[in-house]
Structure formats: C-alpha cells, structure tokens
Design a protein around this motif. Sequence first.
Motif, PDB file in Angstrom:
ATOM      1  N   LEU A 157       2.943  -6.686  11.664  1.00  0.00           N
ATOM      2  CA  LEU A 157       1.750  -5.847  11.812  1.00  0.00           C
ATOM      3  C   LEU A 157       1.133  -5.556  10.447  1.00  0.00           C
ATOM      4  O   LEU A 157      -0.078  -5.694  10.261  1.00  0.00           O
ATOM      5  N   SER A 158       1.953  -5.205   9.489  1.00  0.00           N
ATOM      6  CA  SER A 158       1.456  -4.923   8.135  1.00  0.00           C
ATOM      7  C   SER A 158       0.790  -6.148   7.526  1.00  0.00           C
ATOM      8  O   SER A 158      -0.235  -6.036   6.847  1.00  0.00           O
ATOM      9  N   ARG A 159       1.365  -7.309   7.773  1.00  0.00           N
ATOM     10  CA  ARG A 159       0.789  -8.544   7.226  1.00  0.00           C
ATOM     11  C   ARG A 159      -0.599  -8.799   7.821  1.00  0.00           C
ATOM     12  O   ARG A 159      -1.527  -9.176   7.106  1.00  0.00           O
ATOM     13  N   ILE A 160      -0.737  -8.601   9.124  1.00  0.00           N
ATOM     14  CA  ILE A 160      -2.044  -8.799   9.771  1.00  0.00           C
ATOM     15  C   ILE A 160      -3.059  -7.783   9.245  1.00  0.00           C
ATOM     16  O   ILE A 160      -4.193  -8.133   8.922  1.00  0.00           O
ATOM     17  N   ILE A 161      -2.650  -6.526   9.159  1.00  0.00           N
ATOM     18  CA  ILE A 161      -3.562  -5.476   8.703  1.00  0.00           C
ATOM     19  C   ILE A 161      -3.970  -5.706   7.250  1.00  0.00           C
ATOM     20  O   ILE A 161      -5.091  -5.382   6.857  1.00  0.00           O
ATOM     21  N   SER A 162      -3.088  -6.290   6.466  1.00  0.00           N
ATOM     22  CA  SER A 162      -3.413  -6.520   5.053  1.00  0.00           C
ATOM     23  C   SER A 162      -4.551  -7.526   4.878  1.00  0.00           C
ATOM     24  O   SER A 162      -5.108  -7.651   3.789  1.00  0.00           O
ATOM     25  N   ASN A 163      -4.942  -8.212   5.949  1.00  0.00           N
ATOM     26  CA  ASN A 163      -6.135  -9.071   5.883  1.00  0.00           C
ATOM     27  C   ASN A 163      -7.405  -8.233   5.745  1.00  0.00           C
ATOM     28  O   ASN A 163      -8.402  -8.697   5.212  1.00  0.00           O
ATOM     29  N   ASP A 164      -7.358  -7.000   6.255  1.00  0.00           N
ATOM     30  CA  ASP A 164      -8.519  -6.113   6.210  1.00  0.00           C
ATOM     31  C   ASP A 164      -8.389  -5.005   5.165  1.00  0.00           C
ATOM     32  O   ASP A 164      -9.397  -4.494   4.679  1.00  0.00           O
ATOM     33  N   PHE A 165      -7.169  -4.603   4.863  1.00  0.00           N
ATOM     34  CA  PHE A 165      -6.925  -3.465   3.977  1.00  0.00           C
ATOM     35  C   PHE A 165      -5.801  -3.797   3.004  1.00  0.00           C
ATOM     36  O   PHE A 165      -4.866  -4.505   3.361  1.00  0.00           O
ATOM     37  N   GLU A 166      -5.884  -3.237   1.808  1.00  0.00           N
ATOM     38  CA  GLU A 166      -4.795  -3.403   0.851  1.00  0.00           C
ATOM     39  C   GLU A 166      -3.669  -2.451   1.238  1.00  0.00           C
ATOM     40  O   GLU A 166      -3.879  -1.255   1.391  1.00  0.00           O
ATOM     41  N   LEU A 167      -2.474  -3.001   1.402  1.00  0.00           N
ATOM     42  CA  LEU A 167      -1.317  -2.194   1.779  1.00  0.00           C
ATOM     43  C   LEU A 167      -0.181  -2.428   0.796  1.00  0.00           C
ATOM     44  O   LEU A 167      -0.022  -3.527   0.288  1.00  0.00           O
ATOM     45  N   GLU A 168       0.601  -1.375   0.590  1.00  0.00           N
ATOM     46  CA  GLU A 168       1.833  -1.568  -0.154  1.00  0.00           C
ATOM     47  C   GLU A 168       2.846  -2.190   0.801  1.00  0.00           C
ATOM     48  O   GLU A 168       2.725  -2.078   2.009  1.00  0.00           O
ATOM     49  N   GLU A 169       3.840  -2.821   0.230  1.00  0.00           N
ATOM     50  CA  GLU A 169       4.920  -3.376   1.055  1.00  0.00           C
ATOM     51  C   GLU A 169       5.746  -2.253   1.650  1.00  0.00           C
ATOM     52  O   GLU A 169       5.795  -1.142   1.120  1.00  0.00           O
TER      53      GLU A 169
END
Length: 95
Positions: free
Chosen positions: A7-19
């Motif tokens: 889920l985090s990987r998919i969302i990181s396409n739209d938003f910058e996320l920390e691991e």
Amino acid sequence: MDDLKALSRIISNDFELEEELSSAQLREKMIYAFSWLLDNDISKMMNILYRTDVDEERLKSLLISRSQLPSAEVIADEYIRRQMQKVETRKKYSS
C-alpha cells in the motif's frame, strides 16, 4: 510482501512517504496531505483522485453522510480504501 508495504509503495506514486509507516501514521499523513491539497491545490487533488480511480459519486455520498468529519479525513480514507483494493487485486492475480 505485506499489504502495508505494498500500500505504501502504491501511495508513494502520488505522495512522498518515509519507509516503514504504521497504518495509523499512513492515514495521518494522507489526512494532512489532502487537507493541504484542499486548501492549496484542489486541481492537483482532483487529478490524484481521478488517476487513482476513486469513485466520484461514492466520495460525494461519503462527504455528505460523514459531514461531521473533516473533508480531508473522508477523502483520505476513501483514497486509502481504493489503493488497498488495488493491493488486494494485484495479490489475487499474482499468485
């Protein structure tokens, strides 16, 4: 790969996320991001929701039925729900 990482990987396409965010941290980040977008760049927000294939009619209905909640929270929850559907679909068809 566990669902939260996917889920985090998919969302990181739209938003910058920390691991390595917990689901609660991810939700808080999305609420903050959509709150900022609502105030500062609604066209970018609409573009993200469109590309993510968030159902516009469902979202409108949720915003009305959950009017006691901040709009950013309702939008973030629906965005996450839709992205989680993609994770589930990919998992289902990759095995």
